[in-house]
Structures are given as structure tokens and as C-alpha cells.
Scaffold this active site. Structure first.
Site, PDB file in Angstrom:
ATOM      1  N   TYR A 144       0.833  -1.198   0.000  1.00  0.00           N
ATOM      2  CA  TYR A 144       0.000   0.000   0.000  1.00  0.00           C
ATOM      3  C   TYR A 144       0.871   1.253   0.000  1.00  0.00           C
ATOM      4  O   TYR A 144       0.638   2.185  -0.789  1.00  0.00           O
ATOM      5  CB  TYR A 144      -0.912  -0.011   1.227  1.00  0.00           C
ATOM      6  N   VAL A 145       1.881   1.287   0.861  1.00  0.00           N
ATOM      7  CA  VAL A 145       2.777   2.443   0.925  1.00  0.00           C
ATOM      8  C   VAL A 145       3.491   2.641  -0.407  1.00  0.00           C
ATOM      9  O   VAL A 145       3.589   3.764  -0.925  1.00  0.00           O
ATOM     10  CB  VAL A 145       3.783   2.270   2.082  1.00  0.00           C
TER      11      VAL A 145
END
Length: 256
Positions: free
Chosen positions: A160-161
């Protein structure tokens, strides 16, 4: 030129991920600010209900079922907008997923693939189709929804990051490439916001929301409408000299 009336009066705006959360809030906020909105997402029942609600209030709303990971679906959504309104003035590329909160070394391939495919390939598909339409129409404005995870690390959420850092990269690259052709590209970076992603993460990680509140100066979770309001301003002519910006909308999280 600064428009009179609503921030987005007379504009045609495409919103992805519009069936819930920030996207659904954006549909309502943008319509209230005077935009004709086209809602795109995978869940037709939710899209149809929100479109009917907006039209019932006298706004101009339509929807097209769209899987952003499929380039042909995105082109169809943009073509639908052009066929209906004759132009595309703005786009809010909001759709995204969170994936699991799992240590990187334990993350399964399918989680990585789904997050990157939706959050990165989906944005790539959107930008290509939207920019092509805006070039033909004389310009426009795009806002991409990143996250504070696109500016700082979030533990146990590496795909996600990485995907949200990619959103920031695409924003800056596109802003630089198309500024002289009348297209502005910016990004909002929400902090803790009440959405399906955060409800899921908080539900599966007791104490996580409270821990985030502890390190957020405003000490709370945002309403989706608060993110949508920032996106509306960036899409409006009042932000006419703003491009390539990644705007944290996070209660002071990244400043802490």
C-alpha cells in the site's frame, strides 16, 4: 478566471471509486459545487443508488460501471463522459484498495498484485485516457488520491505504501509533462479518514485507530467530505496556478 457560484460551476468531472467513502462524498460535494458528475466504480447497485439520489436533488449525475485495472473499461468511462457532455474538465482519481496489514516478509503475492494492480495500474489507465481527452478539449484538472502513506511509512503495509508513493510520482511526472498544455495535476494525501479501507483495517487491528489519533495533532479521524472539499478546490479555477502539489489532508499527521 475565477468562476462565480460553486467552485465547480459548469464543469464536467469524472470520479473513480465513486461507490463509497471518499469517492461517494466527492460526488455529492462536487455536484453541490456545480459540477456535472460521472461516477465510475465496479459496484453498479451502489452507483445507481447514489446517482438517483443526486439526480433527485436536481444535480446532473450519471454513472458507468468500470474496472480500473482494465484499460478498455477506463477508456469506455471517459468516452461515456465525452458522449454525454462533450468534454472532460476534471477527474478525481480516487479508487484504491488497502490490502492486508502484514509484515513485509509475510506478505503474500496475491495481496501485492491486487494492491499494485488497482492503485498503480488503475491510475496509469486513468491518466492516459483522461489526459488524452483533456488535450483534445483544451485542458483540464486532475486530482489523484494518494495517502499519508505516499509521504511517510505506515507499518505492515508495504505494498500500500509503495503504491501510494507511486501515485505521488505519477502526479509530479504528469504535472510537469502537461503544464504547458493546460492540464494541472495534483494530489491529496488523506490521513485517517472514515472509509471502507480504514474501517476494515481498524476492525482487524484493535487499538490502531486510537494509536493513530495519538500521533495526529487534531486527534481524530476525518470525514470523507473533508477530503472531497480539498479535492474540489484543487479541481477548481481558484487553484489555477497550482500543479504538481501533494496536499496532506491529515489533521497535521505528517507535520507531527
Amino acid at each position: 478566471m475565477i468562476e462565480t457560484g460553486g467552485l465547480l460551476s459548469g464543469k464536467v468531472v469524472l470520479i473513480t471509486g465513486a461507490s463509497s467513502g471518499i469517492g461517494a462524498a466527492a460526488a455529492s460535494v462536487f455536484a453541490r459545487e456545480g459540477a456535472a458528475v460521472v461516477l465510475a466504480a465496479r459496484r453498479e447497485e451502489r452507483l445507481a443508488a447514489l446517482t438517483a439520489e443526486l439526480n433527485g436533488k436536481g444535480f446532473d449525475a450519471a454513472y458507468v460501471v468500470t474496472d480500473l485495472t482494465r484499460a478498455q473499461d477506463v477508456r469506455r468511462a471517459v468516452d461515456f463522459t465525452l458522449d454525454r457532455h462533450g468534454r472532460l474538465d476534471g477527474a478525481f482519481n480516487n479508487a484504491g484498495i488497502g490490502g492486508d496489514r502484514t509484515p513485509l516478509h509475510q506478505m503474500e503475492d496475491d495481496i501485492y498484485d491486487s494492491v499494485i494492480d488497482t492503485n498503480v495500474r488503475g491510475l496509469w489507465n486513468c491518466l492516459r485516457a483522461e489526459i488524452a481527452a483533456m488535450l483534445s478539449g483544451g485542458g483540464g484538472a486532475i486530482v489523484n488520491n494518494s495517502s499519508v502513506g505516499g509521504l511517510v511509512a505506515i507499518p505492515a503495509a508495504a505494498p500500500y505504501v509503495a503504491s501510494k508513493h507511486a501515485v505521488v510520482g505519477f502526479t509530479r511526472a504528469a504535472a510537469d509533462e502537461y503544464a504547458r498544455q493546460g492540464i494541472r495535476v495534483n494530489s491529496v494525501a488523506p490521513g485517517s479518514t472514515r472509509s471502507e479501507i480504514t474501517v476494515d483495517w481498524y476492525g482487524r487491528n484493535p487499538g490502531l485507530e486510537e494509536a493513530i489519533h495519538e500521533i495526529t495533532p487534531q486527534g481524530r479521524t476525518a470525514a470523507p467530505e473533508e477530503i472531497a472539499e480539498a479535492a474540489a478546490w484543487l479541481l477548481s479555477d481558484r487553484a489555477s496556478y497550482v500543479t504538481g502539489v501533494v496536499m496532506p489532508v491529515d489533521g497535521g499527521y505528517v507535520n507531527h
